[in-house]
Write a protein that holds these residues in place. Structure first.
Motif, PDB file in Angstrom:
ATOM      1  N   GLU A 255      -7.907   8.442   3.187  1.00  0.00           N
ATOM      2  CA  GLU A 255      -8.655   9.532   2.545  1.00  0.00           C
ATOM      3  C   GLU A 255      -9.375  10.389   3.580  1.00  0.00           C
ATOM      4  O   GLU A 255      -9.397  11.614   3.486  1.00  0.00           O
ATOM      5  CB  GLU A 255      -9.665   8.960   1.546  1.00  0.00           C
TER       6      GLU A 255
ATOM      7  N   THR B  29       1.405   4.641  -2.814  1.00  0.00           N
ATOM      8  CA  THR B  29       0.656   5.777  -2.269  1.00  0.00           C
ATOM      9  C   THR B  29       1.624   6.878  -1.869  1.00  0.00           C
ATOM     10  O   THR B  29       2.707   6.608  -1.357  1.00  0.00           O
ATOM     11  CB  THR B  29      -0.157   5.341  -1.035  1.00  0.00           C
TER      12      THR B  29
ATOM     13  N   PHE C 147       0.835  -1.202   0.000  1.00  0.00           N
ATOM     14  CA  PHE C 147       0.000   0.000   0.000  1.00  0.00           C
ATOM     15  C   PHE C 147       0.869   1.251   0.000  1.00  0.00           C
ATOM     16  O   PHE C 147       0.640   2.196  -0.756  1.00  0.00           O
ATOM     17  CB  PHE C 147      -0.914  -0.011   1.226  1.00  0.00           C
TER      18      PHE C 147
ATOM     19  N   SER D  18      -7.328   2.432   2.531  1.00  0.00           N
ATOM     20  CA  SER D  18      -7.573   3.512   1.569  1.00  0.00           C
ATOM     21  C   SER D  18      -8.611   4.485   2.095  1.00  0.00           C
ATOM     22  O   SER D  18      -8.452   5.711   2.001  1.00  0.00           O
ATOM     23  CB  SER D  18      -8.046   2.933   0.228  1.00  0.00           C
TER      24      SER D  18
ATOM     25  N   ASP E  56      -6.921  -3.765   2.551  1.00  0.00           N
ATOM     26  CA  ASP E  56      -6.458  -2.647   1.730  1.00  0.00           C
ATOM     27  C   ASP E  56      -7.519  -1.570   1.554  1.00  0.00           C
ATOM     28  O   ASP E  56      -7.220  -0.369   1.594  1.00  0.00           O
ATOM     29  CB  ASP E  56      -6.023  -3.138   0.351  1.00  0.00           C
ATOM     30  N   LYS E  57      -8.768  -1.992   1.339  1.00  0.00           N
ATOM     31  CA  LYS E  57      -9.834  -1.010   1.104  1.00  0.00           C
ATOM     32  C   LYS E  57     -10.071  -0.150   2.333  1.00  0.00           C
ATOM     33  O   LYS E  57     -10.317   1.054   2.229  1.00  0.00           O
ATOM     34  CB  LYS E  57     -11.121  -1.735   0.688  1.00  0.00           C
TER      35      LYS E  57
END
Length: 251
Positions: free
Chosen positions: A140, A72, A68, A136, A132-133
């Motif tokens: 954010e 990123t 990740f 994220s 992972d989601k």
């Protein structure tokens, strides 16, 4: 894995560790009028992973965090902790200072105790490194706050502009890129674990309340974290050198 603590006790013990005489000897931010003028840098979101070689979910969590972070635009540091050592394997990278930081951060987040593999985003949100989601979404959610803070750093002198509030300046020395470890016994016996930007040392360089130039020497590869006092929100982070070379080692 979860470890339960009573919130007042966690907070009291962790805070006392951060203000101990030995910790107070960390380099203090001091004005330096003769500092050069390096290029202004953009503050990036800060992600910190807490992991243990004795945690069965941590090999996968470490791998997810590494993947990740690699794709990123963030400053991402891995902190090995020691509170699972009683399970039969002593983490070869863990430090009590990393454990104390995680305990204090969890207290400030309103949690009863830390867990692994835990990712904390800008000191405000957290989640397991398994999904992972979720990482994220949490990143954010904590990257929306804008700051007027302007910083520049040459590895020795830190220049701060547009600042009118108290900030804690944390200096983290880390091993850049990916390093590896393979526990010889315990839950992860013979499983190779990856570490992205593994922390080697962490110290409170000092607290600033105005713009200026401060002496904050970096011994090798470092991340500098700009955090509200008492382990509040993180405004952002920078690294030095700006783009550390990949350093892969097998232990």
């Amino acid at each position: 894995m979860n470890i339960k603590r009573l919130l007042p006790l966690v907070f009291a013990l962790a805070v006392s560790a951060f203000v101990s005489p030995s910790f107070a000897k960390a380099p203090s931010a001091q004005p330096n009028a003769k500092s050069p003028a390096p290029k202004t840098e953009k503050l990036l979101p800060f992600m910190e992973l807490y992991t243990s070689q004795a945690c069965p979910r941590c090999p996968k969590g470490n791998e997810n965090f590494s993947n990740f972070a690699a794709k990123t635009d963030v400053v991402a540091i891995t902190f090995p902790v020691d509170y699972w050592d009683f399970m039969g394997w002593h983490d070869t990278y863990a430090q009590k200072g990393f454990t104390k930081r995680q305990e204090v951060l969890n207290a400030s987040l309103g949690r009863r105790g830390p867990y692994t593999p835990q990712v904390i985003f800008n000191g405000k949100e957290h989640c397991s490194a398994i999904n992972d989601k979720t990482m994220s979404r949490k990143l954010e959610a904590t990257s929306q706050k804008q700051t007027e803070l302007s910083v520049a750093y040459d590895g020795r002198d830190l220049s701060i502009a547009n600042n009118a509030t108290a900030l804690d300046i944390w200096l983290i020395e880390f091993e850049p890129g990916e390093t590896f470890a393979t526990p010889k016994s315990g839950q992860n016996a013979n499983k190779t674990m990856v570490y992205h930007n593994r922390a080697k040392q962490i110290s409170l360089a000092g607290q600033v309340s105005e713009s200026g130039t401060y002496h904050v020497p970096c011994p090798s590869h470092c991340a500098i974290i700009f955090e509200e006092p008492d382990h509040g929100a993180v405004l952002g982070a920078i690294t030095f050198p700006k783009t550390p070379a990949l350093n892969t080692a097998l232990n």
